[in-house]
Design a protein around this motif. Structure first.
Motif, short mmCIF file in Angstrom:
data_model
loop_
_atom_site.label_atom_id
_atom_site.label_comp_id
_atom_site.label_asym_id
_atom_site.label_seq_id
_atom_site.Cartn_x
_atom_site.Cartn_y
_atom_site.Cartn_z
N VAL A 14 10.50 -34.21 18.02
CA VAL A 14 10.90 -32.83 18.32
C VAL A 14 10.20 -32.31 19.67
O VAL A 14 10.71 -32.24 20.68
N ILE A 15 9.06 -32.21 19.51
CA ILE A 15 8.18 -31.85 20.58
C ILE A 15 7.93 -33.29 21.55
O ILE A 15 8.15 -33.21 22.82
N ASN A 87 9.32 -34.74 25.17
CA ASN A 87 10.77 -34.16 25.03
C ASN A 87 10.83 -33.05 25.91
O ASN A 87 10.84 -31.88 25.25
N LEU A 88 11.15 -32.95 27.15
CA LEU A 88 10.95 -31.81 28.15
C LEU A 88 12.09 -30.69 27.77
O LEU A 88 11.68 -29.55 27.85
N THR A 93 12.61 -24.74 25.55
CA THR A 93 12.72 -23.94 24.28
C THR A 93 11.70 -23.32 23.93
O THR A 93 11.45 -22.22 23.62
N LEU A 94 10.58 -24.03 23.63
CA LEU A 94 9.28 -23.42 23.27
C LEU A 94 8.59 -22.46 24.42
O LEU A 94 8.10 -21.47 23.75
N ARG A 95 8.83 -22.67 25.53
CA ARG A 95 8.26 -21.62 26.38
C ARG A 95 9.14 -20.42 26.32
O ARG A 95 8.60 -19.32 26.49
N LYS A 186 17.90 -33.02 16.73
CA LYS A 186 18.33 -34.31 17.15
C LYS A 186 18.13 -34.28 18.67
O LYS A 186 18.79 -33.42 19.40
N GLY A 187 17.42 -35.22 19.17
CA GLY A 187 17.35 -35.10 20.76
C GLY A 187 18.39 -35.36 21.58
O GLY A 187 18.35 -34.75 22.76
N ASP A 188 19.38 -35.97 20.88
CA ASP A 188 20.79 -36.24 21.87
C ASP A 188 21.63 -35.05 21.62
O ASP A 188 22.86 -34.96 22.03
#
Length: 202
Positions: A14-15, A87-88, A93-95, A186-188
């Motif tokens: 995730v992160i 996972n940039l 998104t977190l920022r 999911k990263g993709d």
């Protein structure tokens, strides 16, 4: 959403992306067969280790024997920790969530060796967080409801007002059962999560 907005965020896949096999395969003598199977065998003790049931040094000793690794504990730990990459898109998104005033809380099955490493190595993203619930500190693992209730009580969270991101379906299932606004990451398909967030926060 209520005035107090929060998000529980898993770490692995995730992160940070995780690749155990590439790193840990370096520890296995090249003449041995089935390196992937040997690495998978480490899962035998994964839950206990991440629950804090035994020490880092005991795990290093046990895992070294499993892999037939004959180097130093320091060499093992270096490879054990060299599994993470950023996972940039999720960092962005977190920022954004932080800028919106969300209380960000790490919520992960992990162990002390990994935590010591990634909190320092990727401080740029982890400094965004206001708190953490790590399995080895809580004494229980996801998807056990106990660790979710621990997070709710520790940070006074209202599940219905709390976002939850995790990559594993069994963890998301428990989160949904407990009332969290949960998304299986999911990263993709990061854009799909972004669309869901827009719909959820509007």
């Amino acid at each position: 959403m209520s005035k107090k907005q929060a998000a529980l965020v898993d770490i692995g896949n995730v992160i940070l992306h995780i690749d155990f096999e590439t790193s840990l395969s370096r520890l296995i003598p090249p003449e041995l067969a089935d390196p992937a199977g040997r690495i998978a065998s480490l899962l035998e003790k994964k839950d206990e280790f991440e629950r804090g049931d035994f020490t880092d040094s005991d795990f290093v000793t046990w895992a070294s024997k499993k892999l037939q690794f004959t180097g130093t504990p320091e060499e093992f730990i270096a490879a054990w920790n060299d599994i993470f990459t950023p996972n940039l898109p999720m960092w962005d998104t977190l920022r954004d969530l932080k800028a919106r005033g969300f209380q960000l809380i790490l919520f992960s099955n992990t162990n002390q060796m990994h935590a010591d490493y990634f909190l320092a190595e990727f401080a740029e993203v982890f400094d965004l967080f206001d708190g953490r619930v790590f399995s080895h500190e809580a004494g229980c693992n996801k998807p056990d409801p106990a660790i979710y209730h621990h997070a709710f009580e520790k940070y006074q969270l209202v599940p219905e007002d709390t976002l939850y991101f995790d990559d594993l379906p069994e963890n998301i299932s428990t989160g949904l059962q407990l009332g969290l606004k949960a998304w299986r990451y999911k990263g993709d398909s990061h854009e799909a999560m972004t669309r869901w967030l827009v719909e959820t926060l509007d």
